[in-house]
Design a protein around this motif. Structure first.
Motif, PDB file in Angstrom:
ATOM      1  N   LEU A 615       0.844  -1.200   0.000  1.00  0.00           N
ATOM      2  CA  LEU A 615       0.000   0.000   0.000  1.00  0.00           C
ATOM      3  C   LEU A 615       0.879   1.250   0.000  1.00  0.00           C
ATOM      4  O   LEU A 615       1.759   1.401   0.845  1.00  0.00           O
ATOM      5  N   ILE A 616       0.654   2.141  -0.971  1.00  0.00           N
ATOM      6  CA  ILE A 616       1.445   3.371  -1.087  1.00  0.00           C
ATOM      7  C   ILE A 616       0.487   4.557  -1.180  1.00  0.00           C
ATOM      8  O   ILE A 616      -0.478   4.510  -1.950  1.00  0.00           O
ATOM      9  N   ASP A 617       0.747   5.612  -0.403  1.00  0.00           N
ATOM     10  CA  ASP A 617      -0.015   6.857  -0.545  1.00  0.00           C
ATOM     11  C   ASP A 617       0.847   7.827  -1.356  1.00  0.00           C
ATOM     12  O   ASP A 617       1.767   8.446  -0.820  1.00  0.00           O
ATOM     13  N   PRO A 618       0.601   7.973  -2.657  1.00  0.00           N
ATOM     14  CA  PRO A 618       1.498   8.766  -3.510  1.00  0.00           C
ATOM     15  C   PRO A 618       1.484  10.262  -3.208  1.00  0.00           C
ATOM     16  O   PRO A 618       2.427  10.971  -3.549  1.00  0.00           O
ATOM     17  N   LYS A 619       0.389  10.747  -2.561  1.00  0.00           N
ATOM     18  CA  LYS A 619       0.307  12.185  -2.269  1.00  0.00           C
ATOM     19  C   LYS A 619       1.041  12.551  -0.979  1.00  0.00           C
ATOM     20  O   LYS A 619       1.270  13.724  -0.703  1.00  0.00           O
TER      21      LYS A 619
END
Length: 706
Positions: A615-619
């Protein structure tokens, strides 16, 4: 090292150091060869790793070298890799000579022997069988035009057309049968090619062409094979109007064959004329019109060696043969490309061969220029975050507008190659259906009814038809009936198959108010045909059990609470079987995260394959932290979160390739970060890094934007 073997530019510094450090331990280097050769997955060695015996593709297709390469005689790694590259081309050229001799027997035969044709097909690599067919057709058409010699009797051309149709009928029958995966791909490629040959020959007959000097014939891509030439690499000439090229004989593996249409023919013609004048090529137009695929296909047809770069400055590109430089344009890259193009123009102006190779200065390095190299730029300036070509670069590239692909012809050929007998009728229905969807459904930013969406439906159709044929065959065998594969094919309702594909690929992305309208459009275009979806009872039961454990509402019947959400989970599974990149769209709290988490656990129980989600939060992180960064002073590369995750799967140290790998970008989509995933999410499945590395997305990886 990179100057001595330019393909080392395709691996990063750390990988290159590992290659040099383990040059005596060749077994450890297998994972790096596929980064340097586009179609090669592994090199084939003898037992003690002292002789290179050939190469193998991802599809397990092999090229066994005519002359083996000894590592004892060539101890330095750049030496034996150079010999390996050279022998790959020479061996393919020699195999082609055998293949051309073998295909001649089918050009004049009254009846095509299906078994003999399959034996010939199995004897040669996928790219060679298509080239052999192109050489045979060119030769037969030239002979026919020579017989007509300005007269009005067109029967020799009609005979060529009849021969093409005879072979096409044999292939169409064969593709319906149970075939090994590799042979099926060859059959599909040959059908795609022969349909184009049939259409061109019919056009020649309808235009009453009676001479090989007529422009309608000269503008076709023609393949001339001269077995008398002592250099096997110079035996195959490709001619289009006044442009002449030697085939590159790079081994490509089993790449997808592009359907040739009048638009792609015009694209090939424009670009080959540009290359003859030592210009680059610049196809431009909206998304999904075939710009990139046409350039790649031209590379496959002619040089058979191309490097696909996404706005990155790669000095090594000059030493390879064909570059498709893509997407946004920045001043640094435009200066380098200008230098390369001006050098190519200077080389083209020479009347005799220069004494020493031409060189060009790039990023402080002097690099020799291969005269066969070319630069192509495919552009869609309407996208956010894109800019137009600067004027100093525009004058060095010949522009080619590509706005409207021939969808109906593409659909017809793709369906025909998948074994659909009613391909012509179905293509006349599905293309207008997609046009009606664009016109009548609501305007949503995530809707896409372009060629890409159409291709997804058509690719799905072939596998569903084969699946239904297999089930029907098993049922007949259990009942003790004699099984005739052609009769089974006739029993499958092809319209029903196509409706199932449309529903499973298109309905999942529609908002609720558009679904009734879509069903109404389907009923108008395919009257009287009901959608019979995949049951997936076992997977549905696993999803229900996971929901019960997590205290989630899960409905099995339409009137039950949670039924619509459960259907969305199943739709997510169907889309994942078709696409390696997808997007979950909806307001907060609509169950997007719960959907993929539930499906991941259910699938693990369903087929026993372990599921891993990253899981990656790009913002929440910078672009450098996401993709990695290159130190401008030391040229040292540091992986970002996404590249490190992808590399971990590729390296497969702890069996990551055997697990279901999902990379989830959980956050709003922004061109700032998602633009870099362009080549990763399209058919290239390739992430190009600023240090020259190219990471190919493994088949077990799904990228999801949530």
């Amino acid at each position: 090292e990179r100057a001595s073997f330019p393909r080392f530019y395709f691996v990063g510094d750390e990988d290159l150091l590992e290659i040099i450090g383990n040059s005596k331990n060749v077994a450890r280097l297998q994972k790096h060869f596929k980064k340097m050769f586009a179609g090669v997955n592994t090199l084939m060695f003898n037992e003690d790793y002292t002789v290179v015996e050939g190469v193998a593709s991802r599809e397990a297709e092999q090229v066994v070298y005519k002359t083996k390469v000894s590592l004892i005689e060539n101890p330095r790694i750049n030496e034996w890799l150079t010999k390996t590259e050279s022998e790959m081309k020479v061996s393919l050229a020699k195999f082609l000579a055998d293949g051309v001799a073998g295909i001649q027997q089918f050009s004049t035969a009254e009846v095509i022997d299906q078994q003999k044709y399959m034996e010939w097909l199995d004897s040669y690599q996928a790219q060679l069988v298509v080239i052999a067919a192109q050489i045979a057709w060119t030769q037969n058409a030239e002979v026919a035009l020579g017989k007509i010699a300005g007269g009005s009797d067109l029967s020799p051309l009609e005979q060529v057309s009849g021969n093409v149709e005879k072979v096409l009928n044999v292939l169409a029958d064969s593709v319906l049968l149970e075939q090994p995966q590799l042979r099926r791909r060859k059959l599909e490629h040959m059908i795609t090619e022969l349909v184009h040959q049939r259409d061109v020959t019919r056009l020649m007959v309808s235009k009453k062409m009676n001479s090989s000097a007529m422009f309608e014939w000269l503008m076709q891509m023609r393949f001339y094979f001269d077995p008398k030439n002592s250099n096997p690499l110079k035996q195959l000439d490709i001619v289009m109007s006044n442009a002449h090229f030697n085939y590159g004989f790079e081994y490509l593996g089993v790449v997808d064959k592009l359907v040739q249409t009048p638009l792609t023919d015009r694209c090939y013609f424009t670009l080959t004329q540009a290359l003859e004048g030592n210009y680059g090529g610049s196809p431009f137009g909206p998304a999904g019109t075939g710009k990139t695929e046409s350039v790649k296909s031209l590379g496959n047809q002619q040089w058979a060696e191309y490097l696909w770069v996404c706005v990155r400055s790669v000095p090594g590109a000059v030493s390879t043969s064909s570059t498709d430089w893509k997407r946004r344009c920045c001043p640094a890259v435009s200066q380098q490309i200008q230098a390369i193009q001006e050098t190519l123009k200077a080389m083209g102006a020479l009347t005799s061969k220069p004494d020493k190779p031409f060189t060009v200065d790039l990023v402080g390095k002097t690099v020799s220029v291969n005269p066969d190299m070319a630069v192509f730029i495919t552009m869609n300036p309407d996208y956010a975050g894109r800019s137009n070509l600067p004027d100093n670069l525009k004058k060095l590239f010949r522009a080619m507008a590509m706005t409207q692909p021939d969808k109906q012809l593409i659909a017809q050929v793709m369906l025909f190659s998948q074994g659909f007998r009613t391909a012509e009728v179905l293509s006349k229905k599905i293309v207008p259906l997609f046009r009606l969807c664009t016109e009548q459904l609501s305007n949503q930013s995530h809707y896409d009814f372009t060629l890409r969406a159409l291709k997804a439906v058509l690719n799905c159709a072939g596998s569903i038809k084969r699946e239904r044929m297999l089930k029907l065959r098993e049922k007949l065998e259990q009942e003790g009936h004699t099984v005739d594969p052609y009769a089974i094919s006739e029993q499958i309702n092809e319209q029903d198959v196509l409706i199932q594909c449309i529903c499973e690929t298109t309905i999942p992305k529609l908002v609720a108010e558009d679904i009734p309208l879509m069903r109404s459009l389907l009923a108008d275009v395919f009257p009287g045909i009901e959608y019979s979806g995949s049951m997936m009872d076992e997977l549905r039961a696993h999803i229900q059990r996971v929901c019960e454990e997590k205290y989630l509402a899960c409905g099995m019947k339409e009137e039950e609470l949670g039924y619509i959400w459960t259907e969305k989970v199943l739709q997510l599974y169907q889309i994942m079987n078709l696409q390696h990149g997808l997007m979950l769209v909806g307001p907060s709290g609509s169950g997007k995260t719960c959907a993929w988490k539930t499906l991941l656990i259910a699938l693990e129980r369903f087929d026993g394959t372990e599921g891993v989600a990253t899981l990656i939060d790009p913002k929440a992180i910078t672009k450098k932290e996401l993709y990695g960064s290159l130190d401008p002073n030391t040229r040292e590369w540091t992986d970002g979160i996404f590249t490190a995750t992808l590399r971990k799967v590729i390296d497969n140290v702890r069996g990551e390739r055997n697990k279901r790998q999902w990379i989830i970008f959980d956050g709003d989509v922004d061109p700032e970060w998602v633009e870099n995933l362009n080549s990763t999410l399209d058919d290239n499945k390739l992430l190009t890094l600023p240090n020259g590395e190219r990471l190919a997305v493994p088949p077990n990886v799904i990228s999801s934007l949530n």
